[in-house]
Motif scaffolding. Structure first.
Motif, PDB file in Angstrom:
ATOM      1  N   LEU A 249       0.829  -1.201   0.000  1.00 47.93           N
ATOM      2  CA  LEU A 249       0.000   0.000   0.000  1.00 47.93           C
ATOM      3  C   LEU A 249       0.869   1.260   0.000  1.00 47.93           C
ATOM      4  CD1 LEU A 249      -2.832  -1.043   2.468  1.00 47.93           C
ATOM      5  CD2 LEU A 249      -3.092  -0.537   0.029  1.00 47.93           C
ATOM      6  N   SER A 250       1.980   1.213   0.755  1.00 41.95           N
ATOM      7  CA  SER A 250       2.914   2.351   0.743  1.00 41.95           C
ATOM      8  C   SER A 250       3.524   2.538  -0.640  1.00 41.95           C
ATOM      9  CB  SER A 250       4.025   2.133   1.772  1.00 41.95           C
ATOM     10  OG  SER A 250       3.510   2.097   3.078  1.00 41.95           O
ATOM     11  N   ASN A 251       3.880   1.423  -1.254  1.00 41.33           N
ATOM     12  CA  ASN A 251       4.413   1.501  -2.621  1.00 41.33           C
ATOM     13  C   ASN A 251       3.371   2.084  -3.588  1.00 41.33           C
ATOM     14  OD1 ASN A 251       6.412   0.747  -4.792  1.00 41.33           O
ATOM     15  ND2 ASN A 251       4.690  -0.535  -5.414  1.00 41.33           N
ATOM     16  N   LEU A 252       2.099   1.707  -3.379  1.00 42.45           N
ATOM     17  CA  LEU A 252       1.026   2.250  -4.218  1.00 42.45           C
ATOM     18  C   LEU A 252       0.938   3.770  -4.052  1.00 42.45           C
ATOM     19  CD1 LEU A 252      -1.383   1.767  -6.111  1.00 42.45           C
ATOM     20  CD2 LEU A 252      -2.793   1.410  -4.080  1.00 42.45           C
ATOM     21  N   ASP A 253       1.068   4.240  -2.797  1.00 36.39           N
ATOM     22  CA  ASP A 253       1.049   5.687  -2.553  1.00 36.39           C
ATOM     23  C   ASP A 253       2.223   6.371  -3.250  1.00 36.39           C
ATOM     24  OD1 ASP A 253      -1.237   5.512  -1.030  1.00 36.39           O
ATOM     25  OD2 ASP A 253      -0.157   5.371   0.881  1.00 36.39           O
ATOM     26  N   VAL A 254       3.382   5.726  -3.206  1.00 26.00           N
ATOM     27  CA  VAL A 254       4.570   6.295  -3.877  1.00 26.00           C
ATOM     28  C   VAL A 254       4.332   6.418  -5.376  1.00 26.00           C
ATOM     29  CG1 VAL A 254       6.987   5.870  -4.467  1.00 26.00           C
ATOM     30  CG2 VAL A 254       6.202   5.540  -2.122  1.00 26.00           C
ATOM     31  N   GLN A 255       3.761   5.373  -5.959  1.00 24.33           N
ATOM     32  CA  GLN A 255       3.516   5.396  -7.411  1.00 24.33           C
ATOM     33  C   GLN A 255       2.466   6.449  -7.775  1.00 24.33           C
ATOM     34  OE1 GLN A 255       5.643   3.917  -9.150  1.00 24.33           O
ATOM     35  NE2 GLN A 255       6.480   2.808  -7.381  1.00 24.33           N
ATOM     36  N   ARG A 256       1.499   6.642  -6.894  1.00 25.43           N
ATOM     37  CA  ARG A 256       0.520   7.704  -7.128  1.00 25.43           C
ATOM     38  C   ARG A 256       1.184   9.077  -7.091  1.00 25.43           C
ATOM     39  NH1 ARG A 256      -4.048   5.035  -3.218  1.00 25.43           N
ATOM     40  NH2 ARG A 256      -5.197   3.847  -4.826  1.00 25.43           N
ATOM     41  N   LEU A 257       2.097   9.254  -6.113  1.00 28.46           N
ATOM     42  CA  LEU A 257       2.833  10.509  -6.032  1.00 28.46           C
ATOM     43  C   LEU A 257       3.692  10.727  -7.262  1.00 28.46           C
ATOM     44  CD1 LEU A 257       3.933  10.521  -2.267  1.00 28.46           C
ATOM     45  CD2 LEU A 257       2.234  12.001  -3.354  1.00 28.46           C
ATOM     46  N   ASN A 258       4.317   9.642  -7.737  1.00 24.61           N
ATOM     47  CA  ASN A 258       5.129   9.754  -8.960  1.00 24.61           C
ATOM     48  C   ASN A 258       4.275  10.178 -10.143  1.00 24.61           C
ATOM     49  OD1 ASN A 258       7.406   8.983  -7.564  1.00 24.61           O
ATOM     50  ND2 ASN A 258       7.284   6.828  -8.174  1.00 24.61           N
ATOM     51  N   LEU A 259       3.080   9.601 -10.232  1.00 24.10           N
ATOM     52  CA  LEU A 259       2.172   9.967 -11.323  1.00 24.10           C
ATOM     53  C   LEU A 259       1.758  11.431 -11.201  1.00 24.10           C
ATOM     54  CD1 LEU A 259       0.523   8.969 -13.783  1.00 24.10           C
ATOM     55  CD2 LEU A 259      -1.355   8.519 -12.194  1.00 24.10           C
ATOM     56  N   SER A 260       1.423  11.831  -9.974  1.00 19.84           N
ATOM     57  CA  SER A 260       1.028  13.230  -9.749  1.00 19.84           C
ATOM     58  C   SER A 260       2.165  14.190 -10.084  1.00 19.84           C
ATOM     59  CB  SER A 260       0.588  13.438  -8.298  1.00 19.84           C
ATOM     60  OG  SER A 260      -0.549  12.673  -8.001  1.00 19.84           O
ATOM     61  N   SER A 261       3.397  13.759  -9.769  1.00 17.88           N
ATOM     62  CA  SER A 261       4.562  14.597 -10.061  1.00 17.88           C
ATOM     63  C   SER A 261       4.734  14.803 -11.562  1.00 17.88           C
ATOM     64  CB  SER A 261       5.821  13.956  -9.468  1.00 17.88           C
ATOM     65  OG  SER A 261       6.963  14.700  -9.807  1.00 17.88           O
ATOM     66  N   ILE A 262       4.558  13.743 -12.331  1.00 20.58           N
ATOM     67  CA  ILE A 262       4.685  13.857 -13.792  1.00 20.58           C
ATOM     68  C   ILE A 262       3.558  14.725 -14.346  1.00 20.58           C
ATOM     69  CG2 ILE A 262       4.688  12.571 -15.961  1.00 20.58           C
ATOM     70  CD1 ILE A 262       5.896  10.215 -14.399  1.00 20.58           C
ATOM     71  N   GLU A 263       2.337  14.488 -13.845  1.00 23.63           N
ATOM     72  CA  GLU A 263       1.201  15.304 -14.305  1.00 23.63           C
ATOM     73  C   GLU A 263       1.413  16.779 -13.963  1.00 23.63           C
ATOM     74  OE1 GLU A 263      -2.441  12.037 -14.043  1.00 23.63           O
ATOM     75  OE2 GLU A 263      -1.953  13.286 -12.305  1.00 23.63           O
ATOM     76  N   ARG A 264       1.972  17.024 -12.769  1.00 21.84           N
ATOM     77  CA  ARG A 264       2.245  18.404 -12.368  1.00 21.84           C
ATOM     78  C   ARG A 264       3.322  19.023 -13.250  1.00 21.84           C
ATOM     79  NH1 ARG A 264       2.627  17.439  -7.536  1.00 21.84           N
ATOM     80  NH2 ARG A 264       4.891  17.209  -7.325  1.00 21.84           N
ATOM     81  N   SER A 265       4.331  18.226 -13.607  1.00 20.45           N
ATOM     82  CA  SER A 265       5.391  18.716 -14.500  1.00 20.45           C
ATOM     83  C   SER A 265       4.824  19.075 -15.866  1.00 20.45           C
ATOM     84  CB  SER A 265       6.494  17.672 -14.641  1.00 20.45           C
ATOM     85  OG  SER A 265       7.164  17.475 -13.412  1.00 20.45           O
ATOM     86  N   ILE A 266       3.900  18.253 -16.362  1.00 21.99           N
ATOM     87  CA  ILE A 266       3.261  18.563 -17.645  1.00 21.99           C
ATOM     88  C   ILE A 266       2.446  19.849 -17.530  1.00 21.99           C
ATOM     89  CG2 ILE A 266       1.509  17.781 -19.289  1.00 21.99           C
ATOM     90  CD1 ILE A 266       2.493  14.942 -18.823  1.00 21.99           C
ATOM     91  N   LYS A 267       1.739  19.983 -16.412  1.00 20.93           N
ATOM     92  CA  LYS A 267       0.967  21.213 -16.203  1.00 20.93           C
ATOM     93  C   LYS A 267       1.893  22.422 -16.084  1.00 20.93           C
ATOM     94  CE  LYS A 267      -2.373  23.361 -13.068  1.00 20.93           C
ATOM     95  NZ  LYS A 267      -3.146  23.196 -11.802  1.00 20.93           N
TER      96      LYS A 267
END
Length: 461
Positions: A249-267
């Motif tokens: 579950l912690s790893n899932l949270d990390v991957q979600r953060l990674n996804l959010s980071s990429i989406e934020r970079s695109i934004k």
């Protein structure tokens, strides 16, 4: 005859020379005659003397500056692919200004979405395993209670059997029971003993992990209630499954953060204005690499709904000004418009090198017609408001070093000595010699003489 011709020729030449020399004088005489009316009166323009409000005006220059400036840049580094505005353009809040290349980020985004999906499935499986382990442990706990009851029942039956066996053994010894019947009693006793041993062993096996010492060894306190006891044993018995689920579950949270980071970079690869204003400067061109360093900005945005009038003057003049003073200004770009402003601030220090001080006035610019950098001519009233007499400079007659004007009385003109103070190239202040309601001639005074009769020329003549 020849003698006569010799005398006439020089005389003719002399006559021609005289005509050429004195023709302008003759023409001027006719011209002067034309400035008189049919009755011989001279036509002149006059003005009534009146005192007008006036105060001393300090004249200087200034430059328009934006009310506020913002350096706009990207929060991430990248290659600049688009700039939508140029210097001088007006932009609204939330408009897109520039963009960075995002192709690599978009590839990373798709990969991260796949990684996130795998992590989500793994976490889901781990949660299901944990839930199953908890259910199994609950069943085990209930099974233990069941075996405890079974063990207690077997002990009771064994006790009764042993009690009966002792009396039957004595009866057999006395010959009251056949050997075959005694053998049956003995076999029953042995069967009850075996059942009791099996029950004890089953209870011992299922109690592993459900004993008080198991809780104590794990560092837990012994619960007081049965419900808390059961919960403590479940937590102890499913710790591995729980750790696995928490890890995934912690790893899932990390991957979600990674996804959010990429989406934020695109934004963040799109630069959007957070305010309205004018582009004062473009610092980067398409194709250049920009960083997220604040000094590596792309555009400078200025707020021009209000502009500062930046004024610098000699330190000798600083005592003349204070905050709130009104001023007027004219822009070279708009010479026919007089604008009003107020001094907003005066520098608290004087420049050591130039011995000048800075002050700023605020100019309203709702129409956004005026632009930063425009040069302006500034007039600031600094003296006490007084009523003074002003006349055109053309009305002054210089007579042997004295200043005189022609006063009109009963349609005749008379010279009057005055003292003046120059104000502008075409206006002078009369210090003495004139009073309100005097009437003076304002033009061609050198063509007049004392006592001339005049007629006042209409303004449209």
């Amino acid at each position: 005859m020849k003698k006569i011709l010799k005398l006439l020729i020089p005389s003719s030449i002399t006559l021609v020379i005289l005509l050429v020399k004195f023709f302008p004088t003759i023409e001027h005489a006719f011209s002067k005659q034309s400035e008189k009316d049919s009755r011989g009166k001279k036509l002149v323009k006059v003005m009534d003397i009146k005192k007008t409000p006036w105060n001393e005006t300090f004249e200087t220059s200034g430059t328009l500056e934006p009310n506020a400036e913002k350096k706009l840049g990207f929060k991430i580094s990248g290659k600049l692919t688009e700039v939508k505005f140029k210097e001088g353009d007006y932009i609204q809040k939330n408009q897109v200004l520039a963009k960075l290349e995002t192709s690599q980020l978009e590839i990373e985004l798709e990969k991260q979405k796949q990684v996130l999906e795998v992590s989500r499935i793994q976490a889901q499986i781990a949660e299901e395993k944990l839930a199953k382990a908890i259910r199994n442990f609950e069943i085990k706990f209930l099974e233990k209670e069941k075996l405890e009851l079974k063990f207690k029942a077997s002990e009771k039956e064994l006790g009764e059997t042993l009690s009966q066996f002792d009396s039957k053994e004595e009866y057999y010894a006395l010959g009251g029971m056949s050997g075959e019947d005694f053998l049956k009693v003995k076999t029953e006793r042995e069967s009850k003993e075996l059942i009791q041993k099996i029950s004890a062993k089953d209870l011992e096996i299922i109690s592993i992990g459900l004993r008080d010492k198991d809780l104590l060894v794990s560092g837990r306190k012994l619960p007081t209630s049965q419900e808390d006891r059961m919960q403590s044993f479940i937590e102890l018995g499913t710790r591995l499954e729980r750790l696995e689920a928490e890890s995934l579950l912690s790893n899932l949270d990390v991957q979600r953060l990674n996804l959010s980071s990429i989406e934020r970079s695109i934004k963040d690869s799109t630069l959007v204005s957070d305010d309205s204003g004018v582009i004062l400067k473009k610092n980067k061109n398409i194709g250049e690499i920009v960083s997220n360093n604040p000094s590596d900005f792309v555009l400078i945005l200025g707020n021009i709904e209000k502009l500062y009038v930046s004024i610098n003057n000699s330190e000798k003049e600083i005592s003349k000004f204070h905050k709130g003073m009104k001023l007027t200004l004219e822009l070279d770009a708009f010479p026919n418009i007089q604008l009003n402003a107020k001094i907003d601030s005066i520098s608290g220090a004087v420049d050591e090198r130039s011995h000048s001080f800075a002050m700023r006035a605020i100019l309203e610019n709702d129409s956004k017609m005026f632009k930063p950098g425009m040069f302006c001519r500034v007039k600031i009233p600094v003296g006490k408001l007084e009523k003074k007499i002003f006349i055109p400079a053309s009305s002054i007659l210089d007579s042997f070093g004295e200043e005189r004007v022609y006063i009109v009385k009963a349609n005749k003109v008379f010279q009057k000595k005055v003292k003046t103070k120059g104000i502008t190239s075409d206006q002078v202040e009369v210090i003495s010699g004139l009073e309100e309601n005097n009437k003076i001639v304002t033009e061609s005074v050198h063509k007049l003489k004392e006592g001339d009769e005049i007629e006042i020329r209409k303004s449209d003549d």
